[in-house]
Design a protein around this motif. Structure first.
Motif, PDB file in Angstrom:
ATOM      1  N   TYR A 117      -5.468  -8.637  -2.983  1.00 34.23           N
ATOM      2  CA  TYR A 117      -6.261  -7.417  -3.173  1.00 34.23           C
ATOM      3  C   TYR A 117      -7.749  -7.739  -3.242  1.00 34.23           C
ATOM      4  CZ  TYR A 117      -7.884  -2.997  -5.147  1.00 34.23           C
ATOM      5  OH  TYR A 117      -8.546  -1.816  -5.356  1.00 34.23           O
ATOM      6  N   ARG A 124     -12.926  -5.061   3.461  1.00 31.88           N
ATOM      7  CA  ARG A 124     -12.840  -3.642   3.814  1.00 31.88           C
ATOM      8  C   ARG A 124     -14.132  -3.044   4.368  1.00 31.88           C
ATOM      9  NH1 ARG A 124     -11.495   0.698  -0.849  1.00 31.88           N
ATOM     10  NH2 ARG A 124     -13.404  -0.277  -1.639  1.00 31.88           N
ATOM     11  N   TRP A 142      -8.975  -8.434   0.245  1.00 27.54           N
ATOM     12  CA  TRP A 142      -8.981  -7.147   0.962  1.00 27.54           C
ATOM     13  C   TRP A 142     -10.224  -6.337   0.601  1.00 27.54           C
ATOM     14  CZ3 TRP A 142      -8.969  -2.180  -1.045  1.00 27.54           C
ATOM     15  CH2 TRP A 142      -8.736  -1.143  -0.133  1.00 27.54           C
ATOM     16  N   TRP A 178      -5.182  -4.970   7.550  1.00 25.49           N
ATOM     17  CA  TRP A 178      -4.638  -5.050   6.198  1.00 25.49           C
ATOM     18  C   TRP A 178      -3.201  -5.563   6.220  1.00 25.49           C
ATOM     19  CZ3 TRP A 178      -6.486  -0.659   8.587  1.00 25.49           C
ATOM     20  CH2 TRP A 178      -5.525   0.229   9.099  1.00 25.49           C
ATOM     21  N   TRP A 236       0.813  -1.212   0.000  1.00 27.49           N
ATOM     22  CA  TRP A 236       0.000   0.000   0.000  1.00 27.49           C
ATOM     23  C   TRP A 236       0.856   1.275   0.000  1.00 27.49           C
ATOM     24  CZ3 TRP A 236      -4.683  -1.087  -1.328  1.00 27.49           C
ATOM     25  CH2 TRP A 236      -5.209  -2.351  -1.016  1.00 27.49           C
TER      26      TRP A 236
END
Length: 345
Positions: A187, A194, A190, A125, A40
């Motif tokens: 990803y 989220r 994630w 994360w 990130w």
């Protein structure tokens, strides 16, 4: 007739100078640390952070977020004002960043996710990255029940993640992972986790850890601050502590009452811990809905920071201050970015 007509070019130059002089930058950092993988772009090494501070000391006017907020309200933003902020509340903000801020006498604001203070775990994360982006082999299929819906991922070739692929991913951001790659798998998971409330998300992460056969032990370099460290970080007045909600939710995914609780409780948590008012707020992920903004002054904050990349000027909304995300650039590149932001941001 005026024998000395005004120089229109000079007037234009003076107008531009006044316009740019009334701009300020708010910079967004997260970690000051050395890490192997940073999907990130949240980490700046101590060496590069010191180079950034040297540049700011030389070319800018570093001030605190509260000083900028007051100056903005008065319509008197200082020339080349720059504010440093940190999001989330990593322990390295105290152990790596604060000593350098003190060395250069540059103020900063650290926005704390209060529900993570003192927890023996990484931010979610990071923990997901620890489990899914570790070289080695994973089972061929992940299945999760999320908000009553079934989600599954067939890993295919991403079952195996070599050291070479791991090293290659050091130069990629999470959203740049190709379909079918381990980074792309990370990803995608994630994205699904989220918007979920923290309690349900932690339950899903526990299932992912068990599915992967990973250890639940967090990495010390990624841990959040503990309560005493938050107090130590605030000592001396150079570092302001701001609020960043309780659980770092994707605010726009929740109703107004949920948002109100997250925002107000984070302020109450910090004020109880520090025994003084907490005035600054930052939106997690830079995400919020139109209904979120009035909740900030309602909770008693006098400013809030977004992640919209723009300069602060007289017409900026102090409850939606823009910020520029800073990456692990060396001093020369940071200097170039700084001047670009000031004169074109």
């Amino acid at each position: 007739m005026n024998a000395n007509p005004p120089n229109l070019f000079q007037r234009g130059a003076e107008w531009l100078q006044k316009r740019f002089n009334s701009r300020a930058l708010i910079l967004m950092y997260h970690q000051v640390a050395e890490v192997d993988l940073d999907p990130w772009s949240l980490c700046v090494t101590p060496q590069h952070f010191a180079e950034h501070l040297t540049i700011l000391q030389k070319y800018a006017n570093p001030i605190s977020l509260q000083q900028l907020t007051q100056a903005h309200r008065e319509g008197k933003i200082p020339h080349r004002a720059v504010v440093i902020t940190f999001d989330d509340g990593y322990a390295n903000n105290l152990h790596n960043a604060k000593p350098l801020l003190e060395k250069y006498n540059i103020p900063a604001t650290v926005f704390i996710t209060t529900g993570e203070v003192g927890q023996n775990r990484e931010f979610w994360w990071d923990d997901l990255e620890r489990v899914l982006l570790k070289p080695g082999r994973l089972p061929d299929k992940l299945c999760l029940e999320i908000n009553g819906s079934s989600h599954s991922w067939e890993l295919g070739a991403a079952v195996d993640y070599s050291e070479g692929e791991y090293r290659s991913d050091r130069d990629r951001n999470a959203w740049e992972g190709e379909p079918g790659s381990r980074l792309g798998f990370y990803y995608s998971v994630w994205e699904q986790l989220r918007p979920i409330p923290a309690k349900e998300r932690q339950q899903l992460q526990d299932k992912i850890i068990a599915w992967a056969g990973a250890e639940p032990t967090p990495r010390p370099s990624y841990r959040p601050l503990v309560a005493e460290e938050v107090r130590t970080l605030a000592q001396g007045g150079l570092v302001e502590i701001g609020a960043h909600t309780v659980t770092h939710p994707f605010l726009s995914a929740h109703d107004a009452e949920y948002q109100r609780d997250e925002i107000g409780q984070s302020k109450a948590d910090l004020e109880a811990l520090l025994d003084h008012p907490v005035n600054s707020f930052a939106y997690p992920f830079g995400d919020y809905a139109q209904e979120t903004v009035p909740l900030i002054p309602e909770a008693g904050f006098n400013c809030a920071c977004s992640t919209v990349q723009h300069t602060v000027w007289r017409n900026s909304d102090c409850y939606q201050f823009p910020r520029f995300a800073v990456e692990n650039w060396n001093g020369k590149e940071f200097e170039q970015r700084l001047f670009k932001w000031f004169y074109s941001g």
